[in-house]
Enzyme design. Structure first.
Site, PDB file in Angstrom:
ATOM      1  CE1 TYR A  61      -4.123  -1.623  -0.721  1.00  0.00           C
ATOM      2  CE2 TYR A  61      -3.072  -3.197   1.059  1.00  0.00           C
ATOM      3  CZ  TYR A  61      -4.340  -3.076   0.175  1.00  0.00           C
ATOM      4  OH  TYR A  61      -4.928  -3.583  -0.333  1.00  0.00           O
ATOM      5  CD  GLN A  96     -16.042  -2.133  -8.867  1.00  0.00           C
ATOM      6  OE1 GLN A  96     -16.328  -2.510  -8.986  1.00  0.00           O
ATOM      7  NE2 GLN A  96     -16.970  -0.419 -10.287  1.00  0.00           N
ATOM      8  CB  VAL A  98      -8.648   2.268  -3.193  1.00  0.00           C
ATOM      9  CG1 VAL A  98      -9.816   1.624  -3.088  1.00  0.00           C
ATOM     10  CG2 VAL A  98      -7.778   2.021  -4.031  1.00  0.00           C
ATOM     11  CG  ASP A  99      -7.883   6.273  -8.426  1.00  0.00           C
ATOM     12  OD1 ASP A  99      -8.680   7.131  -7.812  1.00  0.00           O
ATOM     13  OD2 ASP A  99      -7.277   5.126  -8.829  1.00  0.00           O
ATOM     14  CG  HIS A 114     -13.717  -1.796  -3.580  1.00  0.00           C
ATOM     15  ND1 HIS A 114     -13.724  -2.364  -5.220  1.00  0.00           N
ATOM     16  CD2 HIS A 114     -15.262  -2.715  -3.165  1.00  0.00           C
ATOM     17  CE1 HIS A 114     -14.400  -3.380  -4.838  1.00  0.00           C
ATOM     18  NE2 HIS A 114     -16.202  -3.209  -3.512  1.00  0.00           N
ATOM     19  CB  CYS A 122      -6.980   0.632  15.168  1.00  0.00           C
ATOM     20  SG  CYS A 122      -6.892  -0.347  15.990  1.00  0.00           S
ATOM     21  CB  SER A 195     -13.679  -6.710 -15.165  1.00  0.00           C
ATOM     22  OG  SER A 195     -13.825  -6.897 -13.702  1.00  0.00           O
ATOM     23  CG  ASN A 219     -15.571  -1.920 -19.046  1.00  0.00           C
ATOM     24  OD1 ASN A 219     -15.112  -1.397 -18.797  1.00  0.00           O
ATOM     25  ND2 ASN A 219     -15.575  -3.083 -19.531  1.00  0.00           N
ATOM     26  CD  GLU A 221     -12.356  -6.995 -21.991  1.00  0.00           C
ATOM     27  OE1 GLU A 221     -11.219  -7.228 -22.624  1.00  0.00           O
ATOM     28  OE2 GLU A 221     -11.149  -6.352 -20.052  1.00  0.00           O
TER      29      GLU A 221
HETATM   30  P1  OAD Z   1     -10.728  -4.553 -13.367  1.00  0.00           P
HETATM   31  O1  OAD Z   1      -9.087  -4.128 -13.750  1.00  0.00           O
HETATM   32  O2  OAD Z   1     -11.655  -5.670 -12.719  1.00  0.00           O
HETATM   33  O3  OAD Z   1     -11.816  -4.204 -14.586  1.00  0.00           O
HETATM   34  C1  OAD Z   1     -11.054  -2.922 -15.525  1.00  0.00           C
HETATM   35  C2  OAD Z   1     -12.237  -2.133 -16.374  1.00  0.00           C
HETATM   36  O4  OAD Z   1     -11.981  -1.471 -17.512  1.00  0.00           O
HETATM   37  C3  OAD Z   1     -11.846  -3.768 -17.743  1.00  0.00           C
HETATM   38  O5  OAD Z   1     -13.214  -4.206 -18.447  1.00  0.00           O
HETATM   39  C4  OAD Z   1     -11.702  -3.008 -18.634  1.00  0.00           C
HETATM   40  O6  OAD Z   1     -11.597  -3.697 -19.877  1.00  0.00           O
HETATM   41  C5  OAD Z   1     -11.530  -2.147 -18.628  1.00  0.00           C
HETATM   42  N1  OAD Z   1     -10.589  -0.185 -18.339  1.00  0.00           N
HETATM   43  C6  OAD Z   1      -9.252  -0.930 -18.802  1.00  0.00           C
HETATM   44  N2  OAD Z   1      -9.306   0.592 -19.632  1.00  0.00           N
HETATM   45  C7  OAD Z   1     -10.308   1.459 -19.652  1.00  0.00           C
HETATM   46  C8  OAD Z   1     -10.139   2.165 -20.823  1.00  0.00           C
HETATM   47  N3  OAD Z   1      -9.277   3.608 -20.861  1.00  0.00           N
HETATM   48  N4  OAD Z   1     -11.398   2.402 -20.610  1.00  0.00           N
HETATM   49  C9  OAD Z   1     -12.931   2.029 -20.321  1.00  0.00           C
HETATM   50  N5  OAD Z   1     -12.428   0.506 -19.863  1.00  0.00           N
HETATM   51  C10 OAD Z   1     -11.152   0.232 -19.292  1.00  0.00           C
HETATM   52  O7  OAD Z   1     -11.031  -3.328 -12.185  1.00  0.00           O
HETATM   53  P2  OAD Z   1     -12.677  -3.395 -11.604  1.00  0.00           P
HETATM   54  O8  OAD Z   1     -13.956  -3.898 -11.890  1.00  0.00           O
HETATM   55  O9  OAD Z   1     -12.312  -1.763 -10.715  1.00  0.00           O
HETATM   56  O10 OAD Z   1     -11.422  -4.877  -5.133  1.00  0.00           O
HETATM   57  O11 OAD Z   1     -12.358  -4.573 -10.235  1.00  0.00           O
HETATM   58  C11 OAD Z   1     -13.477  -4.193  -8.887  1.00  0.00           C
HETATM   59  C12 OAD Z   1     -12.523  -4.865  -7.994  1.00  0.00           C
HETATM   60  O12 OAD Z   1     -11.529  -5.486  -8.345  1.00  0.00           O
HETATM   61  C13 OAD Z   1     -11.322  -3.272  -7.459  1.00  0.00           C
HETATM   62  O13 OAD Z   1     -12.057  -2.949  -6.902  1.00  0.00           O
HETATM   63  C14 OAD Z   1     -10.325  -4.435  -6.695  1.00  0.00           C
HETATM   64  C15 OAD Z   1     -10.841  -6.290  -7.572  1.00  0.00           C
HETATM   65  O14 OAD Z   1     -11.006  -6.540  -6.631  1.00  0.00           O
HETATM   66  C16 OAD Z   1     -11.034  -4.202  -4.027  1.00  0.00           C
HETATM   67  O15 OAD Z   1      -9.685  -3.969  -4.035  1.00  0.00           O
HETATM   68  C17 OAD Z   1     -11.954  -4.386  -2.818  1.00  0.00           C
END
Ligand code: OAD
Length: 247
Positions: A61, A96, A98-99, A114, A122, A195, A219, A221
């Protein structure tokens, strides 16, 4: 591309994921194949992993904090902040990520489902999470002052929802309250850069549809839940969000 029809009575809910920050240079989860260095992400992002090796978790982190400090919001983040200016309380953003890039871009009505890289809490007591951007090294792991005043030793941890942990019920309530306000009105739901594979975020589109929302996926894809959307726009959120939101 024709913008989505957003008028003076439209309620707009936007769910974002890692893809929205990709154009800012933040790697997505799928890009990293579930690995950090050689460690499975579950090892550095779970209560069990923290119990086993808190120094490794804090190194992960701290590295993410260092990386996120230097990145800037992109056109997708700014478009969401701009549309919020127009819609006010008829807008809610749930992320989702955290940035913290949505807040950096000026978004105010943000639910960080998230957690946040910029907060620490703590690992034992229930004192409120506090703002913290420090990077910690293995030889200087942070301890909880409130606990030490009571004579117990406890480590601080990042304020992140880890694998196997529940989301904050207050956050889920804020989302369902918004959905109920939007029910029966013109209600638009957009999921961008996610995703569609991680719950409960992935299930929000169906809930919104059941309440009459028009649903849009933005998205790179087709996501795992792409069939749940009325409209699917494939491409980069930094291009598509400004065009679809007309800002
Ligand atoms: P993912 O990394 O699973 O998915 C990112 C999605 O964004 C993918 O479907 C890519 O195709 C798409 N993508 C990439 N670049 C892009 C762009 N420039 N424009 C549009 N789409 C784009 O990320 P999340 O779905 O956010 O949880 O993942 C969900 C959660 O899974 C996260 O918050 C994390 C992880 O476990 C925790 O940390 C609790």
């Amino acid at each position: 591309m024709k913008p989505i029809h957003l008028d003076d009575s439209t309620f707009l809910f936007v769910l974002t994921g890692a893809g929205v920050s990709a154009e800012s240079g933040v790697p997505t989860f799928r890009d990293s194949n579930g690995l950090w260095e050689t460690h499975p992400v579950e090892k550095v992002a779970s209560p069990e992993g923290f119990e086993e090796d808190p120094a490794l978790v804090w190194r992960f982190y701290s590295q993410r904090r260092a990386g996120a400090k230097v990145v800037k919001p992109n056109a997708g983040h700014f478009a969401l902040a701009a549309i919020e200016q127009k819609l006010g309380d008829r807008f809610l953003l749930a992320t989702q990520n955290v940035d913290g890039l949505h807040s950096k871009a000026g978004s105010k009505r943000v639910v960080e489902m998230h957690g946040s890289l910029w907060k620490t809490r703590c690992s034992q007591c229930d004192r409120a999470p506090f703002a913290d951007d420090a990077e910690y090294s293995a030889d200087k792991l942070p301890g909880c002052k409130a606990c030490s005043e009571k004579g117990t030793l406890a480590l601080l941890r990042p304020h992140i929802v880890w694998f196997g942990e529940n989301l904050d019920p207050t956050d889920l309530e804020a989302i369902s309250d918004f959905f109920l306000k939007a029910k029966g009105k013109r209600f638009v739901f957009i999921a961008a850069g996610t995703s569609g594979a991680v719950w409960p975020a992935a299930g929000l589109v169906k809930q919104a549809r059941a309440l009459g929302a028009e649903t849009w996926l933005v998205n790179a894809e087709p996501s795992a839940n792409a069939n749940d959307f009325n409209h699917v726009q494939l491409g980069k959120s930094g291009d598509l969000l400004p065009a679809l939101l007309g800002v």
